[in-house]
Design a protein around this motif. Structure first.
Motif, short mmCIF file in Angstrom:
data_model
loop_
_atom_site.label_atom_id
_atom_site.label_comp_id
_atom_site.label_asym_id
_atom_site.label_seq_id
_atom_site.Cartn_x
_atom_site.Cartn_y
_atom_site.Cartn_z
N LEU A 71 4.33 0.76 1.18
CA LEU A 71 2.91 0.41 1.10
C LEU A 71 2.70 -1.07 1.39
O LEU A 71 3.39 -1.92 0.81
CB LEU A 71 2.35 0.74 -0.29
CG LEU A 71 1.95 2.20 -0.56
CD1 LEU A 71 3.17 3.12 -0.57
CD2 LEU A 71 1.21 2.30 -1.87
N LEU A 87 0.17 2.26 5.18
CA LEU A 87 1.51 2.77 4.96
C LEU A 87 2.37 2.42 6.16
O LEU A 87 1.95 2.57 7.32
CB LEU A 87 1.48 4.29 4.77
CG LEU A 87 0.63 4.83 3.63
CD1 LEU A 87 0.61 6.34 3.65
CD2 LEU A 87 1.13 4.31 2.29
N ALA A 103 7.63 6.12 2.93
CA ALA A 103 6.69 5.10 3.44
C ALA A 103 6.67 3.92 2.49
O ALA A 103 6.78 4.07 1.27
CB ALA A 103 5.29 5.69 3.59
#
Length: 334
Positions: free
Chosen positions: A116, A186, A114
């Motif tokens: 951010l 995310l 993921a």
């Protein structure tokens, strides 16, 4: 003869001789100091890697965990063209690793990478983005021995989008993690999701590909993992001793196939970290050597030229009284 004249001039001008020697010494010392830093940093790789991976001594991955991006073991072939890397580890492989000799326990993880969307102070960050590796939180708490948890560990069965975040996610950009209770955005392959930070994990350095965001079941489903009991893509193994890595590799060998599934031990990562430190020095070495050589040459040439120029008046007087160039040089040298 010219060399003797130059050396005689330098000996007569002791201050300039000492200055030239000092310049050469500083140039050599710069190279030696840089090499010493690189060797020291490489020597510290063992403690650094242990801090990053403890209590796990070995890991099996379908996504290159424990390996820096762009690197591939020498024994591993390139990924097949036209084919797709396996995204999960077969149940038979998981069972074989669990049953390998000297394996204490195996933690199976389904990880999701993921990015951010973190905006400290409301500002959009420039440069490389912050990335984390999501996995379902363990009911037993944080898996890392050297980590300290602040806040409430997320409930892996909760349908709320909650997560515990490691400080290692923010370390590359030297940022402070958001406070407990704040919302973190995310970005995954399944879209954007907002999770509530229920705990912060003080763990500044994590091995590449190791989990750094421990999420609830609800958050994992939003990240695209519809079945939290799905086949894992990362096995973290606790071993009785370092020699057990060979047994794990042997047990996993029949399932590795084209090399897209990797089995790495702590020593493999130590070699990578040490190699990176020495490679950094190799990249800097040409510049350091160039600066050192130029510094030494400038100091030496300065001492030589100034010393000879101070003898110009004496040479001119000797030539004026009828001496040849050879005779004048012999007088100056003697």
């Amino acid at each position: 003869m010219i060399l003797k004249l130059v050396l005689k001039s330098l000996l007569d001008e002791k201050v300039r001789l000492l200055t030239a020697v000092l310049g050469v010494s500083v140039a050599v010392g710069l190279v030696v100091w840089s090499l010493g830093l690189a060797v020291t940093a490489a020597g510290q790789s063992r403690s650094t890697v242990r801090r990053m991976t403890e209590p796990y001594g070995c890991w099996v991955s379908a996504g290159g965990a424990g390996m820096r991006r762009g690197r591939r073991p020498a024994a591993a072939p390139a990924p097949p063209r036209g084919g797709k890397r396996p995204e999960t580890l077969a149940p038979e492989l998981t069972d074989a690793v669990r049953n390998a000799p000297d394996v204490i326990s195996v933690t199976a993880c389904k990880t999701v990478r993921a990015t951010l969307d973190h905006r400290p102070g409301g500002r959009v960050m420039q440069g490389p983005p912050l990335t984390g590796v999501m996995t379902l939180a363990d009911a037993g708490g944080c898996p890392y021995t050297r980590a300290t948890v602040t806040g409430k560990w997320p409930d892996p069965r909760s349908e709320e989008a909650e997560a515990a975040v490691c400080s290692a996610v923010f370390t590359p950009r030297k940022l402070s993690p958001p406070p407990v209770g704040s919302t973190l955005v995310l970005l995954t392959a399944s879209g954007a999701l907002r999770v509530k930070i229920t705990a912060l994990v003080d763990f500044p350095d994590a091995a590449p590909g190791f989990p750094t965001v421990f999420a609830s079941a609800g958050a994992m489903r939003q990240a695209g993992v519809m079945n939290v009991d799905a086949a894992p893509n990362l096995l973290l193994c606790r071993l009785r001793n370092a020699d057990a890595v060979a047994a794990v590799k042997q047990a996993a060998a029949p399932f590795i196939g084209d090399g897209s599934i990797r089995v790495l031990g702590r020593r493999d990562l130590e070699a990578q970290v040490a190699g990176d430190k020495l490679n950094n020095f190799k990249r800097q070495a040409p510049l350091l050597l160039t600066v050192s050589v130029l510094t030494a040459l400038c100091m030496l040439v300065n001492g030589l030229v100034v010393g000879v120029e101070h003898k110009t008046r004496a040479l001119a007087l000797l030539r004026a009284i009828g001496m040849t160039a050879w005779q004048a040089a012999q007088v100056i040298i003697l």
